[in-house]
Each structure stands twice: as C-alpha cells, then as structure tokens.
Scaffold this motif. Sequence first.
Motif, PDB file in Angstrom:
ATOM      1  N   LEU A  66       0.829  -1.200   0.000  1.00  0.00           N
ATOM      2  CA  LEU A  66       0.000   0.000   0.000  1.00  0.00           C
ATOM      3  C   LEU A  66       0.867   1.255   0.000  1.00  0.00           C
ATOM      4  O   LEU A  66       0.542   2.242  -0.671  1.00  0.00           O
ATOM      5  N   THR A  67       1.974   1.227   0.734  1.00  0.00           N
ATOM      6  CA  THR A  67       2.910   2.353   0.701  1.00  0.00           C
ATOM      7  C   THR A  67       3.440   2.547  -0.712  1.00  0.00           C
ATOM      8  O   THR A  67       3.529   3.672  -1.216  1.00  0.00           O
ATOM      9  N   LEU A  68       3.786   1.446  -1.364  1.00  0.00           N
ATOM     10  CA  LEU A  68       4.263   1.496  -2.749  1.00  0.00           C
ATOM     11  C   LEU A  68       3.208   2.129  -3.655  1.00  0.00           C
ATOM     12  O   LEU A  68       3.523   2.987  -4.491  1.00  0.00           O
ATOM     13  N   ALA A  69       1.952   1.715  -3.477  1.00  0.00           N
ATOM     14  CA  ALA A  69       0.881   2.208  -4.342  1.00  0.00           C
ATOM     15  C   ALA A  69       0.628   3.697  -4.146  1.00  0.00           C
ATOM     16  O   ALA A  69       0.518   4.461  -5.112  1.00  0.00           O
ATOM     17  N   VAL A  70       0.546   4.125  -2.894  1.00  0.00           N
ATOM     18  CA  VAL A  70       0.189   5.514  -2.593  1.00  0.00           C
ATOM     19  C   VAL A  70       1.269   6.481  -3.059  1.00  0.00           C
ATOM     20  O   VAL A  70       0.969   7.588  -3.537  1.00  0.00           O
ATOM     21  N   GLY A 354      -3.129  -0.586  -5.226  1.00  0.00           N
ATOM     22  CA  GLY A 354      -3.859  -0.351  -3.981  1.00  0.00           C
ATOM     23  C   GLY A 354      -4.803  -1.496  -3.658  1.00  0.00           C
ATOM     24  O   GLY A 354      -4.930  -1.913  -2.504  1.00  0.00           O
ATOM     25  N   SER A 355      -5.456  -2.026  -4.679  1.00  0.00           N
ATOM     26  CA  SER A 355      -6.331  -3.180  -4.475  1.00  0.00           C
ATOM     27  C   SER A 355      -5.533  -4.378  -3.993  1.00  0.00           C
ATOM     28  O   SER A 355      -5.963  -5.106  -3.084  1.00  0.00           O
ATOM     29  N   GLY A 356      -4.361  -4.572  -4.597  1.00  0.00           N
ATOM     30  CA  GLY A 356      -3.513  -5.685  -4.170  1.00  0.00           C
ATOM     31  C   GLY A 356      -3.056  -5.553  -2.734  1.00  0.00           C
ATOM     32  O   GLY A 356      -2.763  -6.547  -2.069  1.00  0.00           O
ATOM     33  N   ALA A 357      -2.995  -4.309  -2.249  1.00  0.00           N
ATOM     34  CA  ALA A 357      -2.587  -4.080  -0.860  1.00  0.00           C
ATOM     35  C   ALA A 357      -3.750  -4.251   0.114  1.00  0.00           C
ATOM     36  O   ALA A 357      -3.577  -4.802   1.211  1.00  0.00           O
TER      37      ALA A 357
END
Length: 399
Positions: A66-70, A354-357
């Motif tokens: 999620l950190t990666l996505a954001v 984000g979905s993957g997180a």
Amino acid sequence: MKFSDAALSAAPQSDHSRKKTLAAACLAHATHDGLSDLVYVFLPVWKDRFALSFTVLSLLRSAYSLTLAVLQVPAAALAMKMARPQQLLIGATLLTGSGWLLGGLADSVVLLGLALVLSGIGASTQHPIASAMVSRAYGREAKKPLGIYNFAGDLGKSLLPAGAAVLLGYLSYKSTVALYAIVSIASALLMWALFRSSENVGAAAAKHKPGDLPGQANPPAFYALLATGVLDSAVRMGFLTFLPFIVRAHGGTLAQTGLALTLVFIGGAVGKFACGWLSESLGMIRTVWVTELGTAALIGVVLWAPLGLALFALPLLGAMLNGTSSVFYGAVADVVDSHKLERAFAIFYTGTIGSGALAPVLYGVIGDHLGVHFVTVVVALTAVLTLVPVMVFASRVRE
C-alpha cells in the motif's frame, strides 16, 4: 508504466549508453519486485515468530504494497523535476535495503510494520523511474526493451523468494533477511556504476515534441477497465497471500512453499507473453473470459487436489493470474486521450496496486473467522466477479 508519443519521441541515446540504462532498469525491477514478493515467504515465519492472526499478517503485507501504491504517483512527479532521476532510484534502493535490515532486527510486530513501510517507500520509485528511463533511452524502439524490463521483474519474483525459502533451511531468519538487505545494497551500487558513464535520461533533460495521435477518450470504458483491473489484482494478491498456508494444509514443507511460489511466478512470466498472443488471436474480451474462469477453476484444483497435482497446476494458474493484467494495460491506451496517457496509467496502476494491498486485509478477516479453505473459495469467486465490469467495458467500446 506506459508513456505517450511525446515521451517516446525523445532522441534515443547511443547504443552503448542505452544498453547500460536497460541493464540498470532491469536490475532495479528484478531487485524491487523480488524483495516485494519475498514477503510471501516470510508470512508463515512471522505468524509463528509473533503469534499473529491472518488479519495482522495481511496488514503487514499491505504495509509494503500500500505504501508502494500511494507514493508511486508522487515519486513519478518528483522524478520528472529532476535532471538525473537515477540518483533518486539508487537512493530509494538503498532505502529498501535498509528497511529489510531493520525488519530482520525487529523484535515486535510494530517495528516490523514500520520496517516494511520504509521498504515500501523505497520501492515506490522503481516502476515510474525505471520504465521512463528505458522509454526515453530507446525512443520509438522501446517496445522490445520494455518487454525485457518487464520480464526482469518476473525473474526477480521467481529467484529471490525461492532463494529465501532455501536459505531458511540453513540460516536463521535474521541472517536470511540481512543477506537480502545486502543484495539490495549491492544492487544499488551496481546501478550507480552503470549509470555513472551513461547519458542523462532524466525527464528534465529530455527534449521532445508534443504527441500527434488523435484522442480516443471513453471515460465509462476506462473506469470499467479500472474496476476489472482492481478485481483482478485482488484475486492475484489474495491467492498469493494464502498459497503458503494452502501448501501447509496439504502437509507441505517450507521448501515446497518456496517451490509453489516459484512455479506461480515462472508461470506469470510466461503468461505475459502467452496472454498477449491469446489476446491477438481471440480478442481482449474472450481472453479475459478464458483466463478469469480458468483462474477460478485452477484455484479449486490447488485447494482440493493432492499436493503433487496442485504443484503441477500452479504454473498454468500463474500464467492466468499474471498474464491477464498485461491484457488490461494494453487496453488502457484504447479508451483514453493519447495526451493523457501518463495520468490514466497513474490512476490505473494506483488502483490495481492499492487493491492488491487492501484486498488481502479483507480476505484475512474472512480467513480468521472461516478458515483458509473458505477464504480461498471467496478469492476464486472474485475472479468470476471480474467478468461483470469486463462486460460493461465491452458494451461501452461497442457504442
């Protein structure tokens, strides 16, 4: 990340320099993707080490992804302002290694979570910076090099988690994690050596003309495609989160868990090529029907078949899990204005990552209350649900 004609029209580098750029980008992709999926191997270790529930384990996985996505979009914006974004990529790789080193030393789940967030911050820079470098280095000839770059990421996903599973049989958890932190640091140093003599590939230094393709904006189709990608990513990350526990339920060892993950990732690498070919033959819509229904059926095989047959099915399942996403990415350019491709891909990648997180957290809650087998069935049903926005997409494209 895919770039518009504007980015691709930049003058290519010299052959020697662009090969160095491609090598550095491939190294970055293999390192960061491999370290990201290393989390799956350590999930059972963390569960036993800290006595964690599936919900907390899913939160730990999401702390990284999620950190990666954001931060991916802000990282791309920062890189676009830098004359030499290579420096940001190298520094971020060092940060990722530092996060893993801290994770190996963590004696509490809170400290482990913070370490994973730190690694996720470093990992957020890789996709936008490295893919942009390859695109600008090769100009309009970037399609094949970008394919090599994407394959490097799958190679990292295959080798690093498998290596960790083997090492855990001979080394302690802390020693194994420390070794992978060293791998990240060594990768950053090698990237520095490759970039040192290469030509500048920064966005701030690129001189190019505006794109000249006509716009093909179709917002309803784009958002239907985004919903499809979000659900598909939820299936992929949800299944990978619970695969180690499915193998354990079959009586599998830690080494067999590593083998299972490796088979999925190898299949995923092949799937990126196979699904592209299948899409050209059957069309996008039929291809997604085949892969999503096939995914649901093969998840059932892995869940209920004996371990040997389950392992045999994993490469094909990996091809369908990972290959479908390539079909979606290729369709984005068909339904958005060509001058807004960067923004569209930023939204699409943020949504899918984000979905993957977040999806594994929801699956984790179900798993805690109803067990691994039940939640895996829910993951399979999500694959079938993906066909709903696919049909919406098809109807909007035909209009």
